[in-house]
Design a protein around this motif. Structure first.
Motif, PDB file in Angstrom:
ATOM      1  N   VAL A  14      46.743  59.035  30.783  1.00  0.00           N
ATOM      2  CA  VAL A  14      47.680  60.149  30.667  1.00  0.00           C
ATOM      3  C   VAL A  14      47.181  61.147  29.632  1.00  0.00           C
ATOM      4  O   VAL A  14      46.702  60.759  28.565  1.00  0.00           O
ATOM      5  CB  VAL A  14      49.081  59.632  30.244  1.00  0.00           C
ATOM      6  CG1 VAL A  14      50.042  60.772  30.009  1.00  0.00           C
ATOM      7  CG2 VAL A  14      49.634  58.668  31.272  1.00  0.00           C
ATOM      8  N   GLU A  15      47.299  62.428  29.960  1.00  0.00           N
ATOM      9  CA  GLU A  15      47.045  63.489  28.982  1.00  0.00           C
ATOM     10  C   GLU A  15      48.406  63.978  28.524  1.00  0.00           C
ATOM     11  O   GLU A  15      49.206  64.461  29.333  1.00  0.00           O
ATOM     12  CB  GLU A  15      46.250  64.628  29.618  1.00  0.00           C
ATOM     13  CG  GLU A  15      45.903  65.719  28.645  1.00  0.00           C
ATOM     14  CD  GLU A  15      45.027  66.808  29.258  1.00  0.00           C
ATOM     15  OE1 GLU A  15      44.609  67.687  28.502  1.00  0.00           O
ATOM     16  OE2 GLU A  15      44.780  66.781  30.475  1.00  0.00           O
ATOM     17  N   LYS A  16      48.696  63.816  27.231  1.00  0.00           N
ATOM     18  CA  LYS A  16      50.014  64.204  26.721  1.00  0.00           C
ATOM     19  C   LYS A  16      50.200  65.713  26.804  1.00  0.00           C
ATOM     20  O   LYS A  16      49.269  66.475  26.576  1.00  0.00           O
ATOM     21  CB  LYS A  16      50.199  63.724  25.285  1.00  0.00           C
ATOM     22  CG  LYS A  16      50.431  62.233  25.205  1.00  0.00           C
ATOM     23  CD  LYS A  16      51.041  61.862  23.888  1.00  0.00           C
ATOM     24  CE  LYS A  16      51.399  60.392  23.899  1.00  0.00           C
ATOM     25  NZ  LYS A  16      51.999  59.974  22.645  1.00  0.00           N
ATOM     26  N   GLY A  39      53.738  63.429  29.667  1.00  0.00           N
ATOM     27  CA  GLY A  39      52.317  63.608  29.902  1.00  0.00           C
ATOM     28  C   GLY A  39      52.014  63.739  31.377  1.00  0.00           C
ATOM     29  O   GLY A  39      52.866  63.477  32.231  1.00  0.00           O
ATOM     30  N   THR A  65      54.008  64.008  36.437  1.00  0.00           N
ATOM     31  CA  THR A  65      54.429  64.205  35.050  1.00  0.00           C
ATOM     32  C   THR A  65      55.354  63.053  34.721  1.00  0.00           C
ATOM     33  O   THR A  65      56.338  62.815  35.422  1.00  0.00           O
ATOM     34  CB  THR A  65      55.155  65.555  34.878  1.00  0.00           C
ATOM     35  OG1 THR A  65      54.277  66.592  35.313  1.00  0.00           O
ATOM     36  CG2 THR A  65      55.520  65.797  33.427  1.00  0.00           C
ATOM     37  N   TYR A  83      43.191  61.427  25.376  1.00  0.00           N
ATOM     38  CA  TYR A  83      44.057  60.840  26.396  1.00  0.00           C
ATOM     39  C   TYR A  83      44.706  59.587  25.835  1.00  0.00           C
ATOM     40  O   TYR A  83      44.318  59.093  24.785  1.00  0.00           O
ATOM     41  CB  TYR A  83      43.248  60.473  27.650  1.00  0.00           C
ATOM     42  CG  TYR A  83      42.530  61.632  28.277  1.00  0.00           C
ATOM     43  CD1 TYR A  83      43.180  62.458  29.182  1.00  0.00           C
ATOM     44  CD2 TYR A  83      41.201  61.903  27.982  1.00  0.00           C
ATOM     45  CE1 TYR A  83      42.526  63.524  29.773  1.00  0.00           C
ATOM     46  CE2 TYR A  83      40.535  62.971  28.569  1.00  0.00           C
ATOM     47  CZ  TYR A  83      41.204  63.776  29.459  1.00  0.00           C
ATOM     48  OH  TYR A  83      40.563  64.836  30.041  1.00  0.00           O
TER      49      TYR A  83
END
Length: 97
Positions: A14-16, A39, A65, A83
């Motif tokens: 996950v990319e916040k 994220g 999301t 990440y």
């Protein structure tokens, strides 16, 4: 050289999402209103196996999301980007528009 991480088992990369601290008019927002811990799912593993060896797929997909727990996850740095790696069952939910 660009690196790509493919998670194993039931892990989710996950990319916040960093919420804006200002409105478009330049008004500073209090920290409490920008605290939603969410994220964007970048990659997912194939899933975990149950006792019988059947594959249990991950419940989210790339591009979703998601709502994340306040603590947890493993921080991963690929190049300049940061990440977080979570187990599928640690993710609290999917945010819909």
């Amino acid at each position: 050289m660009a690196k790509r991480l493919i998670p194993l088992f039931n892990r989710v990369l996950v990319e916040k999402i960093v919420p804006p601290s200002k409105t478009s008019a330049g008004i500073l927002l209090p920290e409490k209103t920008t605290k939603l811990n969410s994220g964007k799912v970048v990659a997912v593993g194939p899933g975990a196996r149950d006792r019988d060896g059947k594959l249990i797929p991950v419940s989210v997909k790339e591009g979703d999301t998601v709502l994340l727990p306040e603590y947890g996850g493993t921080e991963v740095k690929l190049g300049e980007k940061e990440y977080h790696l979570y187990r599928d069952d640690d993710i609290l939910g999917t945010l819909c528009d």
